[in-house]
Scaffold this motif. Structure first.
Motif, short mmCIF file in Angstrom:
data_model
loop_
_atom_site.label_atom_id
_atom_site.label_comp_id
_atom_site.label_asym_id
_atom_site.label_seq_id
_atom_site.Cartn_x
_atom_site.Cartn_y
_atom_site.Cartn_z
N PHE A 289 -2.62 -70.59 -118.58
CA PHE A 289 -3.65 -71.29 -119.32
C PHE A 289 -3.76 -72.73 -118.83
N GLU A 290 -4.93 -73.27 -119.00
CA GLU A 290 -5.26 -74.61 -118.52
C GLU A 290 -5.29 -75.57 -119.70
N LEU A 291 -4.76 -76.76 -119.49
CA LEU A 291 -4.83 -77.83 -120.48
C LEU A 291 -5.66 -78.97 -119.90
N THR A 292 -6.67 -79.39 -120.62
CA THR A 292 -7.52 -80.50 -120.18
C THR A 292 -7.60 -81.54 -121.30
N GLY A 293 -8.01 -82.73 -120.92
CA GLY A 293 -8.15 -83.80 -121.89
C GLY A 293 -7.04 -84.83 -121.77
N ARG A 294 -7.33 -86.02 -122.26
CA ARG A 294 -6.42 -87.16 -122.14
C ARG A 294 -5.03 -86.89 -122.71
N ASP A 295 -4.95 -86.11 -123.77
CA ASP A 295 -3.69 -85.94 -124.50
C ASP A 295 -2.96 -84.65 -124.16
N ARG A 296 -3.29 -84.02 -123.02
CA ARG A 296 -2.69 -82.72 -122.70
C ARG A 296 -1.17 -82.80 -122.58
N ASP B 9 8.79 -69.55 -126.37
CA ASP B 9 8.57 -69.18 -124.96
C ASP B 9 8.97 -70.36 -124.08
N ARG B 10 9.25 -70.04 -122.82
CA ARG B 10 9.44 -71.08 -121.80
C ARG B 10 8.14 -71.23 -121.03
N LEU B 11 7.66 -72.45 -120.91
CA LEU B 11 6.47 -72.75 -120.13
C LEU B 11 6.88 -73.43 -118.83
N ILE B 12 6.16 -73.11 -117.75
CA ILE B 12 6.25 -73.88 -116.52
C ILE B 12 4.91 -74.58 -116.37
N VAL B 13 4.94 -75.91 -116.37
CA VAL B 13 3.71 -76.71 -116.40
C VAL B 13 3.54 -77.45 -115.07
N TYR B 14 2.34 -77.35 -114.51
CA TYR B 14 2.00 -78.04 -113.27
C TYR B 14 0.90 -79.06 -113.55
N GLY C 80 5.24 -66.47 -120.68
CA GLY C 80 5.82 -65.15 -120.51
C GLY C 80 4.80 -64.04 -120.60
N VAL C 81 5.20 -62.87 -120.14
CA VAL C 81 4.33 -61.68 -120.17
C VAL C 81 3.97 -61.35 -121.62
N GLY C 82 2.67 -61.25 -121.87
CA GLY C 82 2.20 -60.90 -123.21
C GLY C 82 2.33 -61.99 -124.24
N ARG C 83 2.57 -63.24 -123.81
CA ARG C 83 2.85 -64.32 -124.76
C ARG C 83 1.72 -65.34 -124.88
N ILE C 84 0.64 -65.18 -124.12
CA ILE C 84 -0.34 -66.27 -124.05
C ILE C 84 -1.04 -66.51 -125.38
N ALA C 85 -1.38 -65.47 -126.12
CA ALA C 85 -2.05 -65.67 -127.41
C ALA C 85 -1.13 -66.38 -128.39
N THR C 86 0.14 -65.99 -128.41
CA THR C 86 1.12 -66.63 -129.30
C THR C 86 1.30 -68.09 -128.94
N VAL C 87 1.45 -68.37 -127.65
CA VAL C 87 1.69 -69.74 -127.19
C VAL C 87 0.48 -70.63 -127.48
N ARG C 88 -0.69 -70.17 -127.12
CA ARG C 88 -1.87 -70.99 -127.36
C ARG C 88 -2.13 -71.18 -128.84
N GLY C 89 -1.87 -70.14 -129.63
CA GLY C 89 -2.03 -70.26 -131.08
C GLY C 89 -1.07 -71.26 -131.68
N TRP C 90 0.18 -71.28 -131.20
CA TRP C 90 1.19 -72.23 -131.67
C TRP C 90 0.78 -73.66 -131.34
N LEU C 91 0.32 -73.87 -130.10
CA LEU C 91 -0.12 -75.22 -129.71
C LEU C 91 -1.35 -75.64 -130.52
N GLN C 92 -2.30 -74.72 -130.69
CA GLN C 92 -3.54 -75.05 -131.38
C GLN C 92 -3.28 -75.51 -132.82
N LYS C 93 -2.29 -74.92 -133.46
CA LYS C 93 -1.97 -75.29 -134.84
C LYS C 93 -1.50 -76.73 -134.95
N HIS C 94 -1.05 -77.31 -133.84
CA HIS C 94 -0.49 -78.66 -133.88
C HIS C 94 -1.33 -79.68 -133.13
N ILE C 95 -2.59 -79.34 -132.86
CA ILE C 95 -3.52 -80.31 -132.29
C ILE C 95 -4.20 -81.04 -133.43
#
Length: 335
Positions: free
Chosen positions: A34-41, A75-80, A91-106
């Motif tokens: 997944f991609e993160l954009t914006g000043r506060d990524r 999950d463990r993220l590798i961020v570039y 992780g495999v099959g984790r993208i919805a969980t990860v993005r949902g967790w981050l979204q709750k804290h934006i």
């Protein structure tokens, strides 16, 4: 490019030999991207995960862990960090969980968006004894970069190619990312560099054997909400000098007191045992196997968690036929 010119091996044994003698390419697109954009990524990742993400500069990457309030692994993220955007692997099959967790804290004032780009970016893993040499031919000097840092070059005039240092498997390890439409062009380029490419339906099986042999934990097996990052040996993904994040108090306390209830270990077994089999020290159950791989060489490797107070004791497991299988420790995992 004809498919038979891209697929170089159709057996697990040949793939294993290619990795240990030369270099091997495996499709790793089962991982989420997944991609993160914006000043506060990076600020979001800084306050939500274990590592010092605010310090990342363009061309740099890092592993970081999302944890619950009880410091359990989400999950463990590798961020570039690419400059205007960042790409994160999960992780495999984790993208919805990860993005949902981050979204709750934006927060409402945050300038950040996340977007699933799994279908837009192809992910190829480059591994093996000659992986460093191949990577350097793709992007000069990439083998000298710190772990997870990367070079971004052009695969074609319209397709970027990210080449990032990754955890070593059978000698070396790299993550290659390019636009999805150029996946076969990238595989053909690797073939031209002497790399063996595995047919798609064997990618996962080959990867699992090699990563367990290398002692690398994975989401869904070793990296779950049953465990805490320090128990999983993920010290490289934890900063003890940064500000607050969810779960920090517990992790900091465990580090300062040097008290881990259990530790991830990398072992060799005398025979195959099922995932979930208990690890015994005498009559006492001291742990559990979380991943097991029988290799083409006949060797059996595994990962598992063992109580810290039993690390110096001899271990064994008992299979479903009540046969005793010896357990030879290789190392306490540090990934």
């Amino acid at each position: 490019m004809a498919q038979n010119l891209i697929v170089q091996t159709t057996t697990i044994a040949d793939a294993y030999q290619a990795a240990h003698n030369n270099a091997l390419a495996l499709d790793r697109s089962v991982m989420g991207r997944f991609e993160l954009t914006g000043r506060d990524r990076l600020d979001l990742l800084q306050r939500m995960s274990t590592n010092n993400m605010a310090a990342l500069k363009q061309g740099e990457g890092a592993a970081t862990i999302l944890t619950t309030a009880l410091a359990r692994i989400i999950d463990r993220l590798i961020v570039y960090e690419r400059g205007e955007t960042a790409i994160a692997l999960c992780g495999v099959g984790r993208i919805a969980t990860v993005r949902g967790w981050l979204q709750k804290h934006i927060f409402y004032q945050d300038q950040i968006k996340t977007r699933d780009v799994s279908s837009e970016w192809a992910h190829i893993g480059l591994f093996g004894a000659q992986a460093d040499a191949v990577a350097d031919r793709l992007a000069a000097g990439v083998s000298e970069l710190p772990l997870h840092h990367f070079r971004e070059v052009s695969l074609t005039p319209s397709a970027p190619l990210i080449i990032a240092r990754s955890y070593p498997i059978a000698g070396g390890g790299y993550t290659l990312l390019t636009v999805g439409a150029e996946r076969d062009a990238l595989r053909a380029r690797l073939v031209a560099e002497g790399v063996t490419v595995v047919q798609d339906d064997l990618d996962m099986q080959v990867y699992q054997g090699l990563r367990i042999e290398a002692g690398i934990p994975e989401a869904g097996a070793e990296l779950t909400e049953d465990y805490i990052p320090l128990e999983a040996g993920l010290w490289d993904a934890v900063s003890f000098k940064k500000g607050c994040y969810i779960g920090q108090e517990i992790i900091a306390r465990m580090e300062s007191r040097n008290k881990l209830a259990r530790t991830l270990v990398h072992v060799r077994l005398s025979a195959v045992a099922a995932v979930g089999t208990s690890i015994q020290a005498g009559e006492r159950t001291v742990g559990t196997l979380t991943s097991v791989a029988a290799l083409p060489t006949g060797e059996v490797y595994a990962l598992g968690y063992v109580k810290t107070d039993a690390l110096s004791e001899p271990w064994q497991v008992v299979d479903e036929q009540n046969s005793v299988i010896s357990v030879q420790p290789i190392a306490v995992a540090q990934r």
